[in-house]
Scaffold this motif. Structure first.
Motif, PDB file in Angstrom:
ATOM      1  N   ALA A   1       0.835  -1.207   0.000  1.00  0.00           N
ATOM      2  CA  ALA A   1       0.000   0.000   0.000  1.00  0.00           C
ATOM      3  C   ALA A   1       0.866   1.252   0.000  1.00  0.00           C
ATOM      4  O   ALA A   1       0.607   2.204  -0.753  1.00  0.00           O
ATOM      5  CB  ALA A   1      -0.921  -0.012   1.212  1.00  0.00           C
TER       6      ALA A   1
ATOM      7  N   ARG B   1       4.013   1.531  -0.953  1.00  0.00           N
ATOM      8  CA  ARG B   1       4.736   1.619  -2.225  1.00  0.00           C
ATOM      9  C   ARG B   1       3.806   2.118  -3.330  1.00  0.00           C
ATOM     10  O   ARG B   1       4.203   2.903  -4.185  1.00  0.00           O
ATOM     11  CB  ARG B   1       5.283   0.237  -2.573  1.00  0.00           C
ATOM     12  CG  ARG B   1       6.180   0.199  -3.785  1.00  0.00           C
ATOM     13  CD  ARG B   1       7.537   0.755  -3.520  1.00  0.00           C
ATOM     14  NE  ARG B   1       8.547   0.165  -4.384  1.00  0.00           N
ATOM     15  CZ  ARG B   1       9.839   0.345  -4.236  1.00  0.00           C
ATOM     16  NH1 ARG B   1      10.283   1.102  -3.250  1.00  0.00           N
ATOM     17  NH2 ARG B   1      10.712  -0.200  -5.048  1.00  0.00           N
ATOM     18  N   TRP B   2       2.594   1.679  -3.304  1.00  0.00           N
ATOM     19  CA  TRP B   2       1.594   2.086  -4.302  1.00  0.00           C
ATOM     20  C   TRP B   2       1.345   3.590  -4.212  1.00  0.00           C
ATOM     21  O   TRP B   2       1.292   4.294  -5.223  1.00  0.00           O
ATOM     22  CB  TRP B   2       0.330   1.277  -4.057  1.00  0.00           C
ATOM     23  CG  TRP B   2      -0.897   1.633  -4.840  1.00  0.00           C
ATOM     24  CD1 TRP B   2      -2.136   1.862  -4.322  1.00  0.00           C
ATOM     25  CD2 TRP B   2      -1.049   1.739  -6.257  1.00  0.00           C
ATOM     26  NE1 TRP B   2      -3.024   2.115  -5.328  1.00  0.00           N
ATOM     27  CE2 TRP B   2      -2.388   2.044  -6.531  1.00  0.00           C
ATOM     28  CE3 TRP B   2      -0.173   1.610  -7.335  1.00  0.00           C
ATOM     29  CZ2 TRP B   2      -2.879   2.236  -7.817  1.00  0.00           C
ATOM     30  CZ3 TRP B   2      -0.658   1.800  -8.621  1.00  0.00           C
ATOM     31  CH2 TRP B   2      -1.992   2.103  -8.852  1.00  0.00           C
TER      32      TRP B   2
ATOM     33  N   GLU C   1       3.447   5.771  -3.043  1.00  0.00           N
ATOM     34  CA  GLU C   1       4.666   6.418  -3.537  1.00  0.00           C
ATOM     35  C   GLU C   1       4.690   6.455  -5.059  1.00  0.00           C
ATOM     36  O   GLU C   1       5.024   7.476  -5.666  1.00  0.00           O
ATOM     37  CB  GLU C   1       5.893   5.640  -3.052  1.00  0.00           C
ATOM     38  CG  GLU C   1       6.344   6.010  -1.671  1.00  0.00           C
ATOM     39  CD  GLU C   1       7.700   5.383  -1.397  1.00  0.00           C
ATOM     40  OE1 GLU C   1       8.658   6.133  -1.203  1.00  0.00           O
ATOM     41  OE2 GLU C   1       7.801   4.139  -1.385  1.00  0.00           O
ATOM     42  N   GLY C   2       4.325   5.317  -5.662  1.00  0.00           N
ATOM     43  CA  GLY C   2       4.315   5.232  -7.121  1.00  0.00           C
ATOM     44  C   GLY C   2       3.339   6.233  -7.724  1.00  0.00           C
ATOM     45  O   GLY C   2       3.659   6.914  -8.693  1.00  0.00           O
TER      46      GLY C   2
END
Lengths: 148, 147
Positions: free
Chosen positions: A92, A94-95, A97-98
């Motif tokens: 979650a 990382r998502w 951040e992306g």
């Protein structure tokens, strides 16, 4: 030789004369262009599917972050909920951040808008924002060797 | 290669490699191998995420991923090394060509002497070479001097 050339020329001409209808027929094979709403719905559905696993979530997220677009808040929320269902908070974060990275040059305007839209979901799931984690700046970066 | 690390995705061409990059932010394996502490934390993660402390969330993140976006996109002074190597290569090439001039090549041929070059120029003008736009067009044949 001349006959071959003439034959080829005739073929080419025939192609240009009746070309339009053929192109239309070929284009129809690809179906209609997907609208932005349909695209959003498709990915929302993809992430909200019951029984989705981490493998598929990663695939979807990798695909989305590889496209030339910023995921809409609904897709981001669906992705966060999917991460909740497979019990992976790192996914979650990382998502998030992306998605922030996808805002690109418009991060100053676009990212606050996204954050405002998805903040209810973040609060509900207990996912911290990137700023809360301090991940908007390098955390474990080494000190420059020139400053030692 | 991946050791005991959990395989969580397909990855690049199906190989279990960890990599942090923007084009492919979710690699095929987790960054760390599971330790008892991580396993306990994973158990805790099953419940409400609000119960996790910020530090625990960070630990879980670092378990899955090596670097954050901000870290792997951080501007590094690597360009100095690259520029340095480039300049060194130029310097070495320059020195090599200098050494050629000093040791390898003999003296200039005699046609490079000033007199011979003057004679060559004179002949070009006499033969009226390139009379429209070239050298001879700039020569005034009536007054016998440059225009």
């Amino acid at each position: 030789m001349l006959r071959i050339t003439a034959g080829k020329l005739a073929n080419a001409l025939r192609g240009t004369v009746s070309g339009t209808s053929r192109v239309a027929a070929v284009r129809c094979l690809h179906g209609t262009e997907e609208s932005a709403e349909e695209f959003d719905k498709r990915y929302e559905k993809y992430f909200s599917r019951e029984g989705i696993d981490g493998w598929e979530i990663r695939k979807g997220m990798n695909d989305l972050l590889g496209m030339d677009l910023v995921p809409s808040p609904k897709i981001i929320e669906a992705g966060l909920r999917a991460a909740r269902r497979v019990n992976d908070i790192a996914l979650a974060i990382r998502w998030l951040e992306g998605c922030k990275d996808k805002c690109g040059d418009h991060q100053a305007t676009l990212y606050p808008f996204l954050l405002e839209k998805i903040s209810p979901t973040l609060k509900e799931l207990g996912v911290p924002t990137i700023e809360e984690l301090g991940y908007d700046k390098p955390e474990l970066a080494l000190k420059s060797v020139y400053d030692l | 290669m991946s050791g005991e690390r959990e395989v969580v995705g397909y990855g690049v061409n199906g190989s279990p490699i960890y990599i942090d990059c923007v084009e492919f932010p979710f690699p095929a394996i987790r960054y760390k191998e599971a330790t008892p502490e991580i396993c306990a934390l994973r158990e805790k993660e099953l419940s409400d995420w609000k119960k996790l402390s910020l530090q625990e969330k960070k630990t879980l993140y670092r378990y899955s991923f090596g670097q954050t976006y901000a870290e792997f996109q951080h501007f590094t002074p690597e360009w100095k090394l690259i520029v340095g190597i480039g300049l060194w290569a130029c310097a070495i090439g320059f020195l090599i060509s200098l050494s050629y001039c000093a040791k390898l090549y003999g003296p200039f041929p005699e046609t490079f002497e000033e007199e011979r070059r003057q004679a060559q120029l004179r002949r070009i003008i006499q033969l009226e070479m390139q009379p429209i736009t070239g050298l001879s067009s700039k020569w005034d044949y009536e007054k016998n001097k440059w225009k």
